[in-house]
Write an enzyme that holds these catalytic residues in place. Structure first.
Site, short mmCIF file in Angstrom:
data_model
loop_
_atom_site.label_atom_id
_atom_site.label_comp_id
_atom_site.label_asym_id
_atom_site.label_seq_id
_atom_site.Cartn_x
_atom_site.Cartn_y
_atom_site.Cartn_z
N HIS A 28 0.41 -4.94 8.25
CA HIS A 28 1.43 -4.88 8.65
C HIS A 28 0.28 -3.67 9.72
O HIS A 28 0.99 -3.55 10.77
CB HIS A 28 2.41 -3.69 8.00
CG HIS A 28 3.76 -4.13 9.15
ND1 HIS A 28 3.45 -2.66 9.47
CD2 HIS A 28 4.61 -5.17 8.97
CE1 HIS A 28 5.45 -2.58 10.25
NE2 HIS A 28 5.62 -3.53 9.75
N ILE A 86 0.84 -1.06 0.23
CA ILE A 86 -0.23 0.25 0.47
C ILE A 86 1.03 1.03 -0.10
O ILE A 86 2.43 1.23 0.19
CB ILE A 86 -0.99 -0.10 1.30
CG1 ILE A 86 0.07 -0.32 2.62
CG2 ILE A 86 -1.27 -1.17 1.29
CD1 ILE A 86 -0.91 -0.08 3.69
N HIS A 133 6.95 -10.79 11.73
CA HIS A 133 5.82 -11.01 12.02
C HIS A 133 5.08 -12.31 12.10
O HIS A 133 4.34 -13.02 12.13
CB HIS A 133 4.84 -9.19 11.29
CG HIS A 133 5.22 -8.08 12.01
ND1 HIS A 133 5.38 -7.17 12.49
CD2 HIS A 133 5.59 -7.10 11.32
CE1 HIS A 133 5.66 -6.44 13.14
NE2 HIS A 133 6.06 -6.05 11.50
N GLU A 167 6.50 2.70 3.95
CA GLU A 167 7.40 2.82 3.13
C GLU A 167 7.29 3.65 1.56
O GLU A 167 8.39 3.49 0.80
CB GLU A 167 7.79 1.21 3.25
CG GLU A 167 7.99 0.59 4.24
CD GLU A 167 9.14 1.09 4.48
OE1 GLU A 167 10.39 1.01 4.35
OE2 GLU A 167 9.37 1.79 6.14
N GLU A 223 -0.03 -3.84 14.03
CA GLU A 223 0.67 -2.39 14.32
C GLU A 223 0.04 -0.99 13.67
O GLU A 223 -0.35 0.38 13.89
CB GLU A 223 1.78 -1.97 14.10
CG GLU A 223 2.81 -2.75 14.38
CD GLU A 223 4.66 -2.42 13.87
OE1 GLU A 223 4.99 -1.34 13.60
OE2 GLU A 223 5.26 -3.35 14.01
N VAL A 251 7.22 -10.93 2.66
CA VAL A 251 7.77 -11.78 3.53
C VAL A 251 7.25 -12.07 4.17
O VAL A 251 6.57 -11.65 4.83
CB VAL A 251 9.08 -11.52 3.47
CG1 VAL A 251 9.96 -10.48 2.27
CG2 VAL A 251 8.97 -10.04 4.80
#
Length: 333
Positions: free
Chosen positions: A215, A149, A278, A153, A246, A274
């Site tokens: 994530h 998304i 997590h 990052e 998170e 990957v």
């Protein structure tokens, strides 16, 4: 009250008139200013830069073309998953552009350092990769992202583009695999992603569910997870729920829904490039606070699917398509 509302409506109308609308514009064009705007300021032009972004350096227009593709990923220290996901995706991008230099860089400087220390493998940061390309005489660079998304990052990716674009004759930066949502006649990346993701789903009985672990991010792009949930529901794939490590929604948000539907068995799978820390620890670990353990303590039977998105061929195809878009924008005259 009426005057205030009218004023607001006028401001919105002016904003739309300034930016224009998209009608039949190719996806990589993103957005275009209304042709009536004759004196667009640099700020207005920059604000309209969405989708694939392109910069051409007038000062270097006579420099020879020497092209490269820079692939940006957060990275992972999990070597096995890295090879099956990131490296395999980069190999497919390279195969699509056999005569072009393709460079991989990791945006996590911590991961870069750890891989260097533990494996003796020096994967560059984006800053180092671009410095090396410039030193080696490359003049045109297409940046492509392995982000899911356009969150924190991807904001790093576009910051790299903004900070380094003037060092090259031409630079482009593509989008993550989920960007457009079908708005203003654009394609629906989220729907396409859901179809690609569903190729790895097990068949579900009425009392079974899949929990897709994202994530999560403090960035407003966390809202994409709600859109993913909407597209999952629309696709009639059964009991499939998105939650995040998170961000929002949390596992605690989803569990009451599972109980309300009488779900007895769940499969956990990561919605991340990957299967790293997590997936292996937060999601599937043996610790009491892992998602698997928490669900089991609540009476659910839990299976885990510990594979990153990069192991899914349909998802890798989307990443290659995004790289192709950045490349096509670089090649366009």
């Amino acid at each position: 009250m009426k005057k205030t509302m009218l004023k607001r409506m006028c401001l919105v109308t002016l904003a739309v008139a300034s930016f224009g609308v998209i009608t039949g514009v190719p996806a990589q064009a993103g957005y275009s200013l209304n042709p009536e705007v004759k004196d667009a300021t640099p700020a207005l032009k920059q604000a309209a830069e969405i989708g694939v972004r392109v910069y051409e350096n007038e000062a270097m227009k006579n420099a020879p073309d020497k092209d490269a593709i820079l692939v940006l990923s957060f990275g992972t220290t999990f070597k096995d998953s890295r090879e099956k996901t990131i490296n395999k995706t980069v190999s497919e991008i390279q195969a699509a552009h056999p005569d072009t230099k393709v460079v991989l860089a990791f945006t996590s400087h911590i991961i870069v350092d750890r891989i260097g220390q533990n494996e003796g493998l020096m994967i560059p940061t984006p800053e180092k990769a671009l410095a090396d390309l410039k030193k080696d005489g490359y003049t045109r660079v297409a940046i492509t992202s392995l982000d899911v998304i356009p969150g924190m990052e991807y904001a790093y990716d576009t910051a790299i583009y903004d900070l380094y674009k003037k060092d090259f004759k031409k630079m482009t930066v593509g989008t993550p695999i989920m960007y457009w949502m079908g708005q203003e006649e654009q394609r629906d990346d989220v729907e396409e992603f859901v179809q690609a993701l569903s190729t790895q789903f097990p068949k579900l009985a009425q009392d079974e569910a899949i929990l897709v672990m994202a994530h999560g991010t403090p960035h407003p792009a966390n809202a994409y997870y709600s859109v993913v949930q909407n597209r999952l529901d629309a696709a009639n794939l059964g009991n499939v729920f998105v939650y995040s490590v998170e961000g929002w929604p949390h596992l605690d948000t989803v569990m009451p829904q599972l109980k309300a539907k009488g779900i007895k068995k769940v499969t956990l799978m990561p919605m991340m490039m990957v299967a790293g820390d997590h997936a292996n620890n937060d999601m599937a670990g043996a610790e009491p606070d892992s998602h698997k353990s928490v669900l089991e303590a609540e009476g659910f039977t839990v299976n885990t699917y510990i594979h990153g998105l990069g192991e899914n061929g349909a998802v890798r195809k989307m990443f290659v398509e995004r790289a192709n878009e950045a490349w096509n924008a670089l090649e366009k005259r």
